[in-house]
Enzyme design. Structure first.
Site, mmCIF file in Angstrom:
data_model
loop_
_atom_site.group_PDB
_atom_site.id
_atom_site.type_symbol
_atom_site.label_atom_id
_atom_site.label_comp_id
_atom_site.label_asym_id
_atom_site.label_seq_id
_atom_site.Cartn_x
_atom_site.Cartn_y
_atom_site.Cartn_z
ATOM 1 N N THR A 89 36.205 19.940 36.962
ATOM 2 C CA THR A 89 35.285 21.044 36.661
ATOM 3 C C THR A 89 34.206 20.545 35.704
ATOM 4 O OG1 THR A 89 37.145 22.544 36.904
ATOM 5 C CG2 THR A 89 35.152 23.462 35.928
ATOM 6 N N LYS A 147 42.467 34.422 44.411
ATOM 7 C CA LYS A 147 42.674 34.284 42.962
ATOM 8 C C LYS A 147 43.923 35.033 42.558
ATOM 9 C CE LYS A 147 40.489 32.512 39.381
ATOM 10 N NZ LYS A 147 39.484 31.434 39.450
ATOM 11 N N LYS A 185 41.742 30.068 48.741
ATOM 12 C CA LYS A 185 41.994 29.041 47.732
ATOM 13 C C LYS A 185 41.464 29.526 46.399
ATOM 14 C CE LYS A 185 42.719 24.705 46.356
ATOM 15 N NZ LYS A 185 43.515 25.313 45.266
ATOM 16 N N SER A 241 40.149 19.996 44.100
ATOM 17 C CA SER A 241 41.373 20.626 44.614
ATOM 18 C C SER A 241 41.449 20.437 46.126
ATOM 19 C CB SER A 241 41.384 22.124 44.305
ATOM 20 O OG SER A 241 41.931 22.365 43.039
ATOM 21 N N ASN A 251 39.811 23.438 29.270
ATOM 22 C CA ASN A 251 39.716 22.316 30.222
ATOM 23 C C ASN A 251 38.259 21.939 30.514
ATOM 24 O OD1 ASN A 251 39.238 21.705 33.330
ATOM 25 N ND2 ASN A 251 41.137 20.701 32.735
ATOM 26 N N LYS A 289 32.064 29.898 45.973
ATOM 27 C CA LYS A 289 32.112 28.460 45.614
ATOM 28 C C LYS A 289 32.422 27.628 46.847
ATOM 29 C CE LYS A 289 34.005 29.301 41.035
ATOM 30 N NZ LYS A 289 34.828 28.856 39.910
HETATM 31 N N1 GLU Z 1 40.310 28.006 38.888
HETATM 32 C C1 GLU Z 1 39.270 27.103 39.283
HETATM 33 C C2 GLU Z 1 38.012 27.875 39.647
HETATM 34 O O1 GLU Z 1 37.796 28.967 39.181
HETATM 35 C C3 GLU Z 1 39.729 26.118 40.342
HETATM 36 C C4 GLU Z 1 40.233 26.710 41.620
HETATM 37 C C5 GLU Z 1 40.859 25.672 42.542
HETATM 38 O O2 GLU Z 1 40.889 24.514 42.183
HETATM 39 O O3 GLU Z 1 41.321 26.082 43.618
HETATM 40 O O4 GLU Z 1 37.151 27.382 40.325
#
Ligand code: GLU
Length: 410
Positions: free
Chosen positions: A186, A102, A66, A344, A217, A90
């Site tokens: 976020t 990613k 993810k 998410s 954002n 994370k």
């Molecule tokens: N791009 C965001 C991050 O770096 C969110 C990733 C997501 O929601 O899957 O955490």
């Protein structure tokens, strides 16, 4: 040191502290898969431009991978790899049933039309469609991508698969199965970390001086939440410059005037530089823009008492050491910015069950997850006498390493 190497350094240290052998590091130091794609796009002037994109899947022992997709001219394969590892961390920190992934495309969306962006987004999904899916790898927004881009991507994926697939991607508009609270998630997560860190350092948020680097954002909503909590946002910036007012900036006005890429300083003449911004007198500094902003060159000049990383990778390892030695509390990116992927996950759960939650429900659940994760990592850093970055990496790799071992991979 580059992003991938420095991440590997901390992963190695974290695995050693947890008592894992070298083979575990060998497994986790690089993504399991990285796909490079070339995407031909018909531009508005009739010419075809071929873009390069990537999708990295770090580790799927815990569950599907993810993580977001960024559109940026500075995207590289190594950066995408490092970012996919951070997503694994994370997910481990906030305890989601995911590994990290990613994506990135080398492009400058600020110079592309709406329709060119649509064609690029759809082309990317066609190029990676074999590798992704609601139970394989679930993308989301990242730097310079938003809910509109997620909508095109979801539509393209559903067309390829010939069934409606809202769970393929998160960060969608609400009308297409997006979750309440995802847009601000976020920033909410970072706000909770700021509040918790301030408590630990006995800083009253009412009247506290905050500097936020970046007005995208994360940075923009965060400035608003801090302002609403009674803090004084004395500095903000975008890619072109920074604004400073010791009495506090008019955040509502700036939010109203920013464009969709978070650009706002171009409207002003009395700007300062991003370098000056980072070194301003303040209580809390929040780098919410891009990588490598606090380095060995300026870490000695940071005046904040707390640094909370809303961006991915804004502080180098050398700077982390300097800040820690100077007694500055550093809340690392993999913890502070995990609110986005947490909501998410909530969005994906709602898509899978076809039952949607209210904004209050989402916020309540996010609050619980972030507070618990902050407390875990803060107390781990205290008991193991390590900085919060290393503590976060230890918490982040643990489940993934255990799951990899149970599967018999190591
Ligand atoms: N791009 C965001 C991050 O770096 C969110 C990733 C997501 O929601 O899957 O955490």
């Amino acid at each position: 040191m580059d992003l991938l190497k420095s991440t590997q350094t901390v992963i190695k240290e974290a695995l050693e502290k947890l008592g894992y052998q070298d083979s575990m590091f060998e497994l986790l130091k690089e993504p399991l898969r990285v796909l490079t794609v070339r995407i031909p796009v018909r531009m508005d002037n009739g010419e075809v431009k071929v873009f390069t994109g990537y999708r990295a899947q770090h580790n799927d022992a815990v569950g599907p991978t993810k993580g977001g997709i960024r559109f940026h001219p500075a995207v590289t394969e190594d950066e995408v790899k490092a970012l996919s590892i951070w997503m694994s961390l994370k997910a481990g920190i906030v305890d989601l049933p995911y590994g990290g992934g990613k994506g990135g495309i080398i492009c400058d969306p600020r110079e592309m039309s709406f329709r060119e962006l649509e064609r690029l987004s759809r082309g990317y999904v066609r190029a990676i469609s074999q590798l992704v899916g609601p139970t394989k790898d679930i993308p989301a927004p990242d730097v310079f991508t938003n809910s509109q881009i997620m909508a095109w991507m979801m539509d393209e994926y559903s067309a390829i698969r010939e069934f409606d697939s809202p769970g393929f991607i998160t960060g969608k508009p609400i009308s297409l199965g997006g979750s309440h609270g995802r847009e601000t998630a976020t920033a909410k997560g970072v706000t909770i970390c700021i509040r918790e860190a301030a408590k630990r350092r006995s800083i009253d948020l009412k009247g506290a001086r905050i500097v936020v680097q970046g007005f995208g954002n994360a940075g923009s909503y965060l400035s608003k939440f801090m302002h609403d909590a009674g803090a004084k946002v004395v500095g903000i910036s975008d890619a072109y410059g920074a604004l400073y007012d010791p009495n506090g900036l008019d955040i509502d006005y700036l939010l109203d005037r920013r464009d969709s890429f978070g650009t706002v300083t171009k409207l002003f003449t009395n700007t300062i530089t991003n370098k000056e911004l980072l070194e301003l007198e303040c209580d809390i500094l929040v780098p919410a823009a891009i990588e490598n902003q606090i380095t060995g060159a300026n870490a000695h000049d940071i005046k904040a008492k707390i640094v909370v990383e809303a961006a991915n990778g804004p502080t180098t390892l050398e700077a982390t050491k300097i800040l820690t030695e100077r007694g500055i509390l550093l809340v690392p990116d993999v913890l502070a910015s995990a609110g986005g992927v947490t909501v998410s996950y909530f969005e994906w759960v709602q898509n899978n069950q076809g039952y949607y939650w209210s904004e209050e429900e989402v916020e309540e659940k996010l609050e619980k997850v972030m507070v618990r994760s902050f407390e875990n990592i803060y107390s781990l850093s205290q008991t193991r006498r390590v900085d919060m970055r290393l503590a976060a990496y230890m918490a982040g790799v643990r489940k993934m390493a255990e799951a990899s071992r149970f599967r018999g991979w190591v």
